[in-house]
Design an enzyme around this catalytic site. Sequence first.
Site, mmCIF file in Angstrom:
data_model
loop_
_atom_site.group_PDB
_atom_site.id
_atom_site.type_symbol
_atom_site.label_atom_id
_atom_site.label_comp_id
_atom_site.label_asym_id
_atom_site.label_seq_id
_atom_site.Cartn_x
_atom_site.Cartn_y
_atom_site.Cartn_z
ATOM 1 N N GLU A 1 79.538 8.793 99.438
ATOM 2 C CA GLU A 1 78.528 7.802 99.828
ATOM 3 C C GLU A 1 78.535 6.583 98.910
ATOM 4 O O GLU A 1 78.347 5.442 99.346
ATOM 5 C CB GLU A 1 77.135 8.465 99.809
ATOM 6 C CG GLU A 1 75.992 7.569 100.199
ATOM 7 C CD GLU A 1 76.110 7.041 101.625
ATOM 8 O OE1 GLU A 1 75.959 7.822 102.561
ATOM 9 O OE2 GLU A 1 76.367 5.829 101.796
ATOM 10 N N VAL B 1 81.034 2.962 98.985
ATOM 11 C CA VAL B 1 80.785 1.701 99.698
ATOM 12 C C VAL B 1 79.308 1.348 99.580
ATOM 13 O O VAL B 1 78.440 2.177 99.855
ATOM 14 C CB VAL B 1 81.141 1.816 101.197
ATOM 15 C CG1 VAL B 1 80.954 0.461 101.891
ATOM 16 C CG2 VAL B 1 82.568 2.313 101.382
ATOM 17 N N ASP C 1 88.902 -4.808 96.344
ATOM 18 C CA ASP C 1 87.753 -3.903 96.371
ATOM 19 C C ASP C 1 87.095 -3.920 97.756
ATOM 20 O O ASP C 1 86.809 -2.867 98.335
ATOM 21 C CB ASP C 1 86.748 -4.332 95.281
ATOM 22 C CG ASP C 1 85.511 -3.469 95.254
ATOM 23 O OD1 ASP C 1 85.548 -2.405 94.620
ATOM 24 O OD2 ASP C 1 84.507 -3.842 95.897
ATOM 25 N N ILE D 1 73.375 1.721 98.619
ATOM 26 C CA ILE D 1 72.952 1.649 100.025
ATOM 27 C C ILE D 1 73.495 2.851 100.792
ATOM 28 O O ILE D 1 74.697 3.117 100.739
ATOM 29 C CB ILE D 1 73.523 0.390 100.731
ATOM 30 C CG1 ILE D 1 73.278 -0.866 99.918
ATOM 31 C CG2 ILE D 1 72.978 0.248 102.126
ATOM 32 C CD1 ILE D 1 73.989 -2.090 100.495
ATOM 33 N N GLY E 1 76.082 -1.049 90.069
ATOM 34 C CA GLY E 1 75.156 -0.725 88.976
ATOM 35 C C GLY E 1 75.024 0.772 88.796
ATOM 36 O O GLY E 1 75.173 1.551 89.748
ATOM 37 N N THR F 1 79.877 3.848 83.553
ATOM 38 C CA THR F 1 78.638 3.364 84.167
ATOM 39 C C THR F 1 78.078 4.347 85.194
ATOM 40 O O THR F 1 76.906 4.742 85.131
ATOM 41 C CB THR F 1 78.923 2.009 84.858
ATOM 42 O OG1 THR F 1 79.525 1.148 83.899
ATOM 43 C CG2 THR F 1 77.663 1.372 85.387
ATOM 44 N N LYS G 1 86.898 -0.862 100.700
ATOM 45 C CA LYS G 1 85.648 -0.465 101.360
ATOM 46 C C LYS G 1 85.764 -0.624 102.880
ATOM 47 O O LYS G 1 85.249 0.199 103.635
ATOM 48 C CB LYS G 1 84.488 -1.281 100.790
ATOM 49 C CG LYS G 1 84.192 -0.874 99.332
ATOM 50 C CD LYS G 1 83.304 -1.851 98.615
ATOM 51 C CE LYS G 1 83.012 -1.382 97.192
ATOM 52 N NZ LYS G 1 82.386 -2.418 96.358
ATOM 53 N N GLY H 1 77.436 0.737 96.961
ATOM 54 C CA GLY H 1 76.674 1.212 95.796
ATOM 55 C C GLY H 1 75.543 2.129 96.206
ATOM 56 O O GLY H 1 75.766 3.224 96.710
HETATM 57 N N1 HSE Z 1 83.119 -3.964 91.637
HETATM 58 C C1 HSE Z 1 82.286 -3.481 92.691
HETATM 59 C C2 HSE Z 1 81.406 -4.612 93.179
HETATM 60 C C3 HSE Z 1 81.432 -2.346 92.212
HETATM 61 O O1 HSE Z 1 81.316 -5.641 92.523
HETATM 62 O O2 HSE Z 1 80.798 -4.484 94.228
HETATM 63 C C4 HSE Z 1 80.855 -1.531 93.320
HETATM 64 O O3 HSE Z 1 81.830 -0.944 94.107
#
Ligand code: HSE
Length: 428
Positions: free
Chosen positions: A130, A133, A202, A137, A303, A14, A206, A135
């Site tokens: 970057e 954490v 996850d 932003i 994404g 992705t 972060k 995505g």
């Molecule tokens: N699995 C993570 C989420 C993807 O849902 O935020 C982005 O780090």
Amino acid sequence: MKNIIKVGIIGYGTIGMGTAKILIENKTLISKRTGKEIILEKIVDLDITTQREYQVDPSLLSTDIKEIIENDDINVVVESIGGINPAKTFIETALKNKKSVVTPNKEVIAKYGRELMILAEENGVDLFFEAAVGGGIPIIRPLKMGIGANNIKEIYGIVNGTTNFILSKMADDGEDFDETLKEAQDLGYAEADPTADIEGFDSSYKLVILSTLAFGAKVDFENIYYEGITKITARDNMYANEFGYEIKLLAVGKEIDGKLELRVHPTFVPQSHPLANIKGVNNAIYVKGDYVGETMFYGPGAGAEPTGSAVVADIMDIAYSFDTPLNRRNLRTDFEDIEIVGQGDFNSEYFLRIDCADESGVLAAISSVFGKHDVSIKSALQKDATEKGSELVVITHDVKESSILNAVKEIESLKTVFLVHKLIRVGV
Ligand code: HSE
């Protein structure tokens, strides 16, 4: 002066795909802004035959990792395969071969970021993350630069899109966790193995990254107290709404009296707080600095394209200062040992749901245990009493976590109490 920068992407999933698309589609803009030509030279993946949503020239594709990490032509390596192995080895080899590395891989940065940053510094190259954490932003660079003049007192927010999607949908549709997870998987918002997201790993990775940078501290994954969202029920949501809250999975880092409190858990967020209105896969992170005050960073937390946008921004940053000596703003290796507060010493308000017998003296017995452990009740209600029993719902005042845990243990041992459901912390 080098005017051409060649990029190799490891992992055509992705994020690799989003990164390739932006490098190709926005090539002119990127060159104009950086003053350098940034060329996508190679993409390596074990699977180069499955058709992707965004197709690249097949000559760019290879299954041989050496074509990137041992290729003298490549200046910047994007590691987007995720996980620890072989990602970490690929990053190390690339750094040792004097290639700057960009990675959205939060697990490898959370677990090995400090040593990898030192390795990058030793080799005179950059290591940027970057996209690890939030995505799309911008949050890492603002922490290092935009609000870099501040002592950060607090950093907290929603940093996982999958769980925020699930919790938003549970709240909107009055559903329980399992059925919503299944829907999220069917829609592609949760992975087939959703463990890392729903169990809070996850968000914890972060939080390690954010708190390391925000507080300049040596923070490890083991320092984070974490809980996931699997035990949240439709009934918890019903009461949350009744009391004026939304349930959100928060990552929280706070500096209190020179010590750090680091935790990830579902939280009752007051409906009046902006975090309560963050829906779907969006993320939002609050940062409080001593001079800037309170800032909020909001946007798509996952994404291909949003995350690719953050990866390409890192590549552009490397391009701007390519051929110049390493800049202190980029790599920070000066992290300190700061004491980290244990779970028992956290303070919060708590939401409790207690299944108990519907008979005289039950409430008094429970209240007496609360009193014994210095737990003061802020709100309470009792509903749906049947011959099988009743449900007592309580929100406490602010109390030390060890006190509420001891009180719960004692309440669980009362003969008239059947079950104390999962505690949920209240307030941000
Ligand atoms: N699995 C993570 C989420 C993807 O849902 O935020 C982005 O780090």
